[in-house]
Design an enzyme around this catalytic site. Structure first.
Site, mmCIF file in Angstrom:
data_model
loop_
_atom_site.group_PDB
_atom_site.id
_atom_site.type_symbol
_atom_site.label_atom_id
_atom_site.label_comp_id
_atom_site.label_asym_id
_atom_site.label_seq_id
_atom_site.Cartn_x
_atom_site.Cartn_y
_atom_site.Cartn_z
ATOM 1 N N GLY A 143 0.832 -1.197 0.000
ATOM 2 C CA GLY A 143 0.000 0.000 0.000
ATOM 3 C C GLY A 143 0.865 1.245 0.000
ATOM 4 N N GLU A 370 -4.316 8.101 -1.201
ATOM 5 C CA GLU A 370 -3.402 9.088 -1.818
ATOM 6 C C GLU A 370 -2.231 9.404 -0.894
ATOM 7 O OE1 GLU A 370 -3.732 10.326 -4.783
ATOM 8 O OE2 GLU A 370 -5.848 10.170 -5.329
ATOM 9 N N GLY A 371 -1.794 8.420 -0.117
ATOM 10 C CA GLY A 371 -0.705 8.621 0.848
ATOM 11 C C GLY A 371 -1.295 8.930 2.206
ATOM 12 N N ASP A 374 0.706 9.869 7.815
ATOM 13 C CA ASP A 374 2.099 9.668 8.257
ATOM 14 C C ASP A 374 3.061 9.617 7.078
ATOM 15 O OD1 ASP A 374 1.456 9.731 10.915
ATOM 16 O OD2 ASP A 374 1.319 7.566 11.158
HETATM 17 P P1 TGC Z 1 11.364 7.003 -4.320
HETATM 18 O O1 TGC Z 1 12.627 6.225 -4.404
HETATM 19 O O2 TGC Z 1 11.301 8.170 -3.397
HETATM 20 O O3 TGC Z 1 10.934 7.495 -5.757
HETATM 21 C C1 TGC Z 1 10.895 6.620 -6.869
HETATM 22 C C2 TGC Z 1 11.021 7.462 -8.122
HETATM 23 O O4 TGC Z 1 9.916 8.360 -8.220
HETATM 24 C C3 TGC Z 1 10.362 9.732 -8.181
HETATM 25 N N1 TGC Z 1 9.382 10.450 -7.386
HETATM 26 C C4 TGC Z 1 8.444 11.206 -7.919
HETATM 27 N N2 TGC Z 1 8.198 11.545 -9.197
HETATM 28 C C5 TGC Z 1 7.140 12.327 -9.424
HETATM 29 N N3 TGC Z 1 6.323 12.768 -8.445
HETATM 30 C C6 TGC Z 1 6.533 12.436 -7.165
HETATM 31 N N4 TGC Z 1 5.685 12.832 -6.206
HETATM 32 C C7 TGC Z 1 7.626 11.625 -6.841
HETATM 33 N N5 TGC Z 1 8.132 11.100 -5.696
HETATM 34 C C8 TGC Z 1 9.197 10.378 -6.056
HETATM 35 C C9 TGC Z 1 11.734 9.671 -7.551
HETATM 36 O O5 TGC Z 1 12.524 10.762 -7.939
HETATM 37 C C10 TGC Z 1 12.256 8.357 -8.104
HETATM 38 O O6 TGC Z 1 12.638 8.564 -9.458
HETATM 39 P P2 TGC Z 1 13.856 7.731 -10.089
HETATM 40 O O7 TGC Z 1 13.958 8.267 -11.472
HETATM 41 O O8 TGC Z 1 15.047 8.026 -9.215
HETATM 42 O O9 TGC Z 1 13.446 6.283 -10.041
HETATM 43 O O10 TGC Z 1 10.197 5.977 -4.000
HETATM 44 P P3 TGC Z 1 9.898 5.135 -2.713
HETATM 45 O O11 TGC Z 1 9.692 3.741 -3.161
HETATM 46 O O12 TGC Z 1 10.917 5.405 -1.635
HETATM 47 O O13 TGC Z 1 8.474 5.699 -2.269
HETATM 48 C C11 TGC Z 1 8.265 7.017 -1.934
HETATM 49 C C12 TGC Z 1 6.863 7.221 -1.289
HETATM 50 C C13 TGC Z 1 6.734 6.444 -0.003
HETATM 51 C C14 TGC Z 1 6.746 8.695 -1.008
HETATM 52 C C15 TGC Z 1 5.772 6.787 -2.286
HETATM 53 O O14 TGC Z 1 5.862 5.430 -2.520
HETATM 54 C C16 TGC Z 1 4.391 7.138 -1.817
HETATM 55 O O15 TGC Z 1 3.947 8.234 -2.066
HETATM 56 N N6 TGC Z 1 3.647 6.174 -1.156
HETATM 57 C C17 TGC Z 1 2.258 6.355 -0.840
HETATM 58 C C18 TGC Z 1 1.433 5.502 -1.784
HETATM 59 C C19 TGC Z 1 0.168 6.199 -2.223
HETATM 60 O O16 TGC Z 1 -0.005 7.391 -2.067
HETATM 61 N N7 TGC Z 1 -0.706 5.435 -2.854
HETATM 62 C C20 TGC Z 1 -1.891 5.985 -3.381
HETATM 63 C C21 TGC Z 1 -2.610 4.976 -4.226
HETATM 64 S S1 TGC Z 1 -3.823 5.707 -5.304
HETATM 65 C C22 TGC Z 1 -5.047 6.199 -4.273
HETATM 66 O O17 TGC Z 1 -4.979 6.135 -3.103
HETATM 67 C C23 TGC Z 1 -6.228 6.738 -4.954
HETATM 68 S S2 TGC Z 1 -7.508 7.180 -3.921
HETATM 69 C C24 TGC Z 1 -8.432 7.921 -5.081
HETATM 70 C C25 TGC Z 1 -9.658 8.539 -4.661
HETATM 71 O O18 TGC Z 1 -10.672 7.830 -4.471
HETATM 72 O O19 TGC Z 1 -9.684 9.797 -4.616
HETATM 73 P P1 FAD Z 2 -0.284 0.432 4.907
HETATM 74 O O1 FAD Z 2 0.687 0.905 3.895
HETATM 75 O O2 FAD Z 2 -0.233 -0.995 5.311
HETATM 76 O O3 FAD Z 2 -0.132 1.340 6.206
HETATM 77 C C1 FAD Z 2 -0.643 0.969 7.485
HETATM 78 C C2 FAD Z 2 -0.141 1.992 8.502
HETATM 79 O O4 FAD Z 2 1.286 1.961 8.551
HETATM 80 C C3 FAD Z 2 -0.514 3.435 8.117
HETATM 81 O O5 FAD Z 2 -0.820 4.153 9.266
HETATM 82 C C4 FAD Z 2 0.776 3.987 7.504
HETATM 83 O O6 FAD Z 2 0.885 5.394 7.650
HETATM 84 C C5 FAD Z 2 1.811 3.248 8.339
HETATM 85 N N1 FAD Z 2 3.103 3.150 7.645
HETATM 86 C C6 FAD Z 2 3.346 2.599 6.434
HETATM 87 N N2 FAD Z 2 4.648 2.730 6.138
HETATM 88 C C7 FAD Z 2 5.225 3.369 7.180
HETATM 89 C C8 FAD Z 2 6.551 3.813 7.459
HETATM 90 N N3 FAD Z 2 7.551 3.652 6.585
HETATM 91 N N4 FAD Z 2 6.787 4.422 8.634
HETATM 92 C C9 FAD Z 2 5.789 4.630 9.529
HETATM 93 N N5 FAD Z 2 4.511 4.242 9.320
HETATM 94 C C10 FAD Z 2 4.250 3.628 8.151
HETATM 95 N N6 FAD Z 2 -5.400 2.800 -4.159
HETATM 96 C C11 FAD Z 2 -5.294 2.811 -5.516
HETATM 97 O O7 FAD Z 2 -4.281 2.404 -6.079
HETATM 98 N N7 FAD Z 2 -6.328 3.280 -6.280
HETATM 99 C C12 FAD Z 2 -7.475 3.747 -5.740
HETATM 100 O O8 FAD Z 2 -8.381 4.179 -6.474
HETATM 101 C C13 FAD Z 2 -7.626 3.720 -4.315
HETATM 102 N N8 FAD Z 2 -8.793 4.097 -3.737
HETATM 103 C C14 FAD Z 2 -8.976 3.917 -2.381
HETATM 104 C C15 FAD Z 2 -10.233 4.132 -1.821
HETATM 105 C C16 FAD Z 2 -10.432 3.902 -0.461
HETATM 106 C C17 FAD Z 2 -11.797 4.081 0.140
HETATM 107 C C18 FAD Z 2 -9.340 3.522 0.355
HETATM 108 C C19 FAD Z 2 -9.502 3.308 1.833
HETATM 109 C C20 FAD Z 2 -8.085 3.313 -0.192
HETATM 110 C C21 FAD Z 2 -7.898 3.495 -1.571
HETATM 111 N N9 FAD Z 2 -6.660 3.199 -2.175
HETATM 112 C C22 FAD Z 2 -6.528 3.242 -3.546
HETATM 113 C C23 FAD Z 2 -5.577 2.628 -1.384
HETATM 114 C C24 FAD Z 2 -4.804 3.645 -0.542
HETATM 115 O O9 FAD Z 2 -3.992 4.436 -1.331
HETATM 116 C C25 FAD Z 2 -4.020 2.857 0.501
HETATM 117 O O10 FAD Z 2 -4.956 2.366 1.446
HETATM 118 C C26 FAD Z 2 -2.986 3.719 1.189
HETATM 119 O O11 FAD Z 2 -1.962 4.088 0.291
HETATM 120 C C27 FAD Z 2 -2.365 3.000 2.405
HETATM 121 O O12 FAD Z 2 -1.991 1.688 2.102
HETATM 122 P P2 FAD Z 2 -2.454 0.489 3.070
HETATM 123 O O13 FAD Z 2 -3.915 0.607 3.257
HETATM 124 O O14 FAD Z 2 -1.907 -0.756 2.495
HETATM 125 O O15 FAD Z 2 -1.772 0.799 4.460
#
Ligand code: TGC
Ligand code: FAD
Length: 390
Positions: A143, A370-371, A374
């Protein structure tokens, strides 16, 4: 249900907006009041997505507002996009999710990383809502750390064979296409457009959510799905590609959270002026005034933050860390306001007569997707110190 919205604008932030921004706000607000507010509580209670809103979202330009007009978008600036997300999320975070996933997580990657053929084929239909998309990054075991993903594809002639699964995917149960992030044989991440109907591709719905109940969430399962190579997004690979999409969606959420906070604040203010206890409206009590004054303060700070971030985005100067700060601050701000506003309403605050409890529960998703809260703190910590603490 409050359908008579006003914007708290304590610092005359309207002076910073163009006439076009204000018109967009007014028309989006009117649509939300007319089409979302009267029905949304019922859909949330039933845990059902109001599908009929898709066509209307397309008509008001909420799908791809900043995508160029030649691809069916509205060609607007980033502040316009933010204002639309603010107004839609006043109605419900789940409806804003539908608009922001379609715009920032489906249209944006096709526009930025797609071939001309992909843009022509998909973007105009996505803009009208004739076609709906979803975004598959999160996996059951990956995630917050998407770089560990195991979904993968292998080359087979003109096609690739895709295997793996994604979970928590907004809109997956009804999406026509999914922009899926998967690793090739060299472990390099690519975006690939998977179309409904491809054999081995299923999208089971996730039930029993207490949050974002009016949004459909599900899985994406790939069991030897044969996808033509022409569906791979050619212009960018690596984790940076999906992270660029997330930057765009996170920015929109920073505005959306302000919309939720405004709705909770307005509801609490109106209720406190009408509700009489101990012979006076509760608005005359210092403790309630403290709540309202603090809400207005935090909304005002968040408005300035997102507006300035929008200016930076318009100039292509907004950094990921700046976007993390705004998403993290504004969602947390909205959660605190929702919690305080609910208390202003006493027992009435827990009912579906008012929007606050639904907003409060929705925000539990918004602060996670979307992250997480934390993860955004760690992104900021990395930016400040240069040390990666993930
Ligand atoms: P890291 O090594 O830092 O970066 C990997 C490569 O990516 C580049 N980069 C970026 N590029 C563009 N924009 C950014 N914001 C970027 N951040 C990093 C970076 O320069 C590197 O490039 P390269 O060329 O050197 O390879 O990556 P990491 O594996 O350490 O992870 C960083 C971290 C933890 C910040 C990232 O993985 C993260 O943001 N994790 C959170 C995951 C997340 O937000 N998931 C969301 C899923 S989608 C969703 O939730 C939709 S909900 C939709 C809805 O209903 O509204
Ligand atoms: P985890 O990553 O398992 O995290 C669990 C806990 O551990 C969190 O509190 C987190 O902050 C903490 N944690 C994780 N890593 C660390 C660290 N290094 N240090 C300290 N604490 C840490 N994803 C998509 O791709 N597409 C979508 O359209 C989408 N829609 C969503 C809609 C809903 C309603 C929800 C609930 C989620 C959706 N997501 C989607 C997924 C969402 O982006 C993830 O739930 C989110 O990124 C967190 O991942 P996880 O749930 O696996 O939690």
């Amino acid at each position: 249900m409050n359908t008579n919205f006003t914007s708290p604008d304590f610092y005359h932030i309207d002076d910073l907006l163009s006439e076009e921004h204000k018109l967009i706000r007014e028309s989006t607000r009117q649509w939300v009041s007319k089409s979302v507010c009267p029905i949304i509580e019922d859909y949330a209670q039933k845990a059902e997505f109001p599908k009929h809103l898709v066509k209307e979202l397309g008509e008001i330009g909420a799908f791809g507002p900043y995508i160029p007009q030649k691809y069916g978008g509205a060609g607007l600036d980033q502040i316009s996009y933010g204002i639309m997300m603010q107004e839609i999320e006043r109605g419900d975070s789940g409806i804003r999710s539908t608009a922001s996933v379609q715009s920032s997580l489906v249209m944006y990657p096709i526009w930025k990383f797609g071939s001309e053929e992909q843009k022509q084929k998909f973007l105009p239909k996505l803009a009208t809502g004739e076609m709906m998309g979803c975004f598959g990054l999160t996996e059951p075991d990956h995630g917050s750390n998407p770089s560990g993903m195991i979904t993968n594809f292998k080359s087979d002639g003109d096609d690739v064979i895709l295997n793996g699964s994604k979970m928590w995917i907004s809109n997956s149960p009804f999406a026509d296409i999914a922009v899926v992030w998967a690793k090739d044989e060299n472990k390099r991440i690519h975006g690939i457009i998977v179309e409904r109907g491809m054999e081995g591709f299923t999208t089971p719905e996730t039930h029993n959510k207490w949050s974002l109940r009016a949004s459909a969430t599900g899985e994406l399962i790939f069991d030897n799905v044969r996808v033509p190579k022409k569906n791979i997004l050619p212009a960018k690979s690596g984790l940076g590609a999906p992270l660029m999409c997330l930057d765009s969606a996170r920015y929109g959420i920073s505005w959306g959270a302000i919309g939720v906070a405004m709705d909770c604040y307005n509801t609490a203010l109106n209720y406190s002026l009408e509700r009489v206890q101990f012979g006076k409206p509760i608005a005359a009590k210092q403790l309630q005034q403290k709540k309202l004054a603090e809400m207005l303060t935090e909304i005002t700070k968040a408005q300035l933050l997102s507006w300035k971030l929008g200016k930076l985005k318009n100039e292509d100067k907004a950094s990921s860390a700046q976007i993390s700060l705004a998403k993290r601050n504004n969602v947390d701000m909205a959660m605190s306001i929702a919690r305080e506003a609910r208390q202003v309403l006493g027992g009435m605050g827990i009912t579906g007569e008012y929007s606050i409890m639904r907003h409060m529960m929705n925000l539990e998703s918004v602060i996670t997707y979307e992250g997480t809260h934390d993860i955004h703190l760690l992104i900021l910590g990395h930016e400040i110190t240069g040390h990666n603490a993930f």
